[in-house]
Design an enzyme around this catalytic site. Structure first.
Site, PDB file in Angstrom:
ATOM      1  N   SER A 149      18.965  97.730   2.241  1.00 45.33           N
ATOM      2  CA  SER A 149      18.452  99.082   2.442  1.00 45.33           C
ATOM      3  C   SER A 149      19.355  99.838   3.427  1.00 45.33           C
ATOM      4  O   SER A 149      20.567  99.917   3.221  1.00 45.33           O
ATOM      5  CB  SER A 149      17.002  99.005   2.935  1.00 45.33           C
ATOM      6  OG  SER A 149      16.383 100.257   2.925  1.00 45.33           O
ATOM      7  N   ARG A 219       3.995 105.999   7.950  1.00 45.13           N
ATOM      8  CA  ARG A 219       4.077 104.632   7.437  1.00 45.13           C
ATOM      9  C   ARG A 219       3.440 104.511   6.059  1.00 45.13           C
ATOM     10  O   ARG A 219       3.946 103.799   5.185  1.00 45.13           O
ATOM     11  CB  ARG A 219       3.394 103.673   8.411  1.00 45.13           C
ATOM     12  CG  ARG A 219       3.443 102.215   7.980  1.00 45.13           C
ATOM     13  CD  ARG A 219       4.866 101.747   7.786  1.00 45.13           C
ATOM     14  NE  ARG A 219       4.939 100.307   7.590  1.00 45.13           N
ATOM     15  CZ  ARG A 219       6.039  99.657   7.251  1.00 45.13           C
ATOM     16  NH1 ARG A 219       7.162 100.332   7.074  1.00 45.13           N
ATOM     17  NH2 ARG A 219       6.025  98.351   7.098  1.00 45.13           N
ATOM     18  N   ASP A 316      13.073  98.790  -8.136  1.00 43.14           N
ATOM     19  CA  ASP A 316      13.295  99.518  -6.885  1.00 43.14           C
ATOM     20  C   ASP A 316      13.614 100.968  -7.236  1.00 43.14           C
ATOM     21  O   ASP A 316      14.713 101.290  -7.668  1.00 43.14           O
ATOM     22  CB  ASP A 316      14.455  98.880  -6.114  1.00 43.14           C
ATOM     23  CG  ASP A 316      14.708  99.552  -4.765  1.00 43.14           C
ATOM     24  OD1 ASP A 316      14.061 100.575  -4.464  1.00 43.14           O
ATOM     25  OD2 ASP A 316      15.568  99.041  -4.019  1.00 43.14           O
ATOM     26  N   HIS A 349      11.247  98.034  -3.843  1.00 43.08           N
ATOM     27  CA  HIS A 349      12.281  97.985  -2.818  1.00 43.08           C
ATOM     28  C   HIS A 349      12.110  96.785  -1.894  1.00 43.08           C
ATOM     29  O   HIS A 349      13.089  96.202  -1.423  1.00 43.08           O
ATOM     30  CB  HIS A 349      12.249  99.280  -2.006  1.00 43.08           C
ATOM     31  CG  HIS A 349      13.365  99.403  -1.013  1.00 43.08           C
ATOM     32  ND1 HIS A 349      14.695  99.331  -1.379  1.00 43.08           N
ATOM     33  CD2 HIS A 349      13.353  99.583   0.338  1.00 43.08           C
ATOM     34  CE1 HIS A 349      15.461  99.468  -0.297  1.00 43.08           C
ATOM     35  NE2 HIS A 349      14.675  99.614   0.743  1.00 43.08           N
ATOM     36  N   ASP A 350      10.884  96.377  -1.647  1.00 42.90           N
ATOM     37  CA  ASP A 350      10.623  95.254  -0.750  1.00 42.90           C
ATOM     38  C   ASP A 350      11.145  93.925  -1.277  1.00 42.90           C
ATOM     39  O   ASP A 350      11.135  92.921  -0.543  1.00 42.90           O
ATOM     40  CB  ASP A 350       9.114  95.117  -0.496  1.00 42.90           C
ATOM     41  CG  ASP A 350       8.658  95.910   0.723  1.00 42.90           C
ATOM     42  OD1 ASP A 350       9.522  96.480   1.414  1.00 42.90           O
ATOM     43  OD2 ASP A 350       7.444  95.962   0.976  1.00 42.90           O
TER      44      ASP A 350
END
Length: 375
Positions: A149, A219, A316, A349-350
């Site tokens: 990232s 968040r 992602d 993405h994680d």
């Protein structure tokens, strides 16, 4: 089994010139190292962290059961980046809130807490600061620089700012710059923070408050972008939080996904600094090595001499495989040594933080290849 990690701190009295034209002096960087530097000093690996991570990459802290490093599945003895072979370095970036000098620290020029007056930073500034710390450790050339990232952006920038100091670059789930959608997500998150009544123009420290409402929303927005639609539906779907009865309320938490996002937001607001969030998301927005070359990424990457491994994940959508392929094409235009893998993973993405066997085995194989260079 995790090993014991020990954070270290290095103070730099001399000023660090920044891309903005400002500078910062009398700053401290927090870092950790794992493994041993070999006699030739040729086995060092720098790990660059993403937005809300830190120098604590692997291992656990003594006496703290729940203190595992954020990439502990990747780095350690016998792991894909094997600390029996490599000397791994994690550095907390300037402006962060996990030990390095940041907005909550005192400005030596004024004697007051920096707050909103902390200088704006860029990826390039972080790389320059990291290079100074490596000088102190006696590491003139890296076997590899590795990051996911925003960490991947730093890894890419290392190959452009210090091409002679990097032999390999591993860039995971990253991009050559942010697209408009990503910048938009960052801006909405920043507005949530700066419009919180407890923000006080970034000088909330002296008021004894924290803009928790803004941090929670920031968040929540970020977390939505880190997960894929498939994962959200699989984990939560349309499940209600309590039983199967609708409350017909616009204010109550009714769906499981709402409860999950509130939980993540509450937890984040307890430990992350609001000014740090603004700084790091802005550094993400600014990163664009092709800007100085009229948008031509191939020209921008002509300076790189490292060998590359790029990894992307099919679901992602924040840093899509297409963005990694842009980097691959630009490197191939320059006839650089490039390996590329697109992992078909459902996690969004994680995925770069998770235990996907294909992904971890790919990294392991690449680092075994690197290790043969100094065996």
């Amino acid at each position: 089994m995790s090993f014991i990690a020990t954070p270290e701190f290095l103070h730099f009295p001399q000023a660090l010139p920044l891309q903005s034209g400002a500078s910062i002096r009398d700053y401290t960087l927090a870092y950790e190292t794992y493994g041993s530097l070999n006699a030739e000093r040729s086995n060092a690996v720098l790990v660059c962290h993403a937005l809300n991570a830190s120098h604590h990459v692997a291992g656990v802290y003594a006496g703290q059961d729940k203190s595992e490093g954020w990439w502990n599945n990747m780095i350690g003895p016998g792991k894909p980046v094997d600390t029996n072979r490599f000397f791994v370095i994690g550095i907390n970036n300037l402006g962060s809130c996990f030990g390095s000098t940041g907005p909550m620290h005192t400005n030596p020029d004024t004697g007051q807490v920096y707050g909103a007056d902390f200088p704006v930073l860029t990826v390039e500034d972080w790389v320059n600061a990291q290079a100074r710390l490596l000088d102190h450790l006696g590491v003139q050339q890296l076997a590899a620089v590795l990051g996911g990232s925003l960490g991947g952006m730093q890894a890419l920038s290392w190959t452009l700012q210090y091409p002679e100091r990097v032999r390999h670059a591993v860039v995971v789930a990253s991009a050559p710059n942010l697209n408009a959608e990503n910048i938009a997500f960052n801006e909405v998150a920043r507005r949530a923070i700066v419009t919180d009544p407890d923000f006080h123009g970034g000088h909330f420290y002296q008021h004894g408050v924290v803009p928790k409402r803004g941090l929670r929303i920031a968040r929540m927005i970020g977390h939505i972008t880190y997960l894929s639609d498939d994962v959200m539906n699989e984990k939560f779907g349309r499940q209600l939080r309590e039983g199967l009865t609708l409350k017909y309320s616009t204010q109550d938490i009714e769906f499981q996904i709402e409860s999950y996002l509130r939980y993540q937001g509450d937890k984040f607001s307890e430990y992350f600094d609001a000014n740090t969030y603004l700084l790091i998301t802005r550094a993400l927005d600014y990163f664009d090595p092709a800007r100085a070359f009229g948008g031509n990424l191939s020209q921008a990457l002509a300076r790189a001499t490292a060998q590359f491994l790029l990894v992307s994940f099919s679901t992602d959508w924040r840093f899509s495989p297409q963005r990694s392929r842009e980097i691959v094409k630009a490197l191939l235009d320059n006839r650089r040594d490039v390996s590329y893998a697109e992992i078909d993973a459902p996690h969004g993405h994680d995925a770069f933080l998770l235990d996907d066997a294909r992904y971890l085995n790919l990294i392991r194989a690449y680092f075994e290849r690197i290790a043969k260079e100094f065996a």
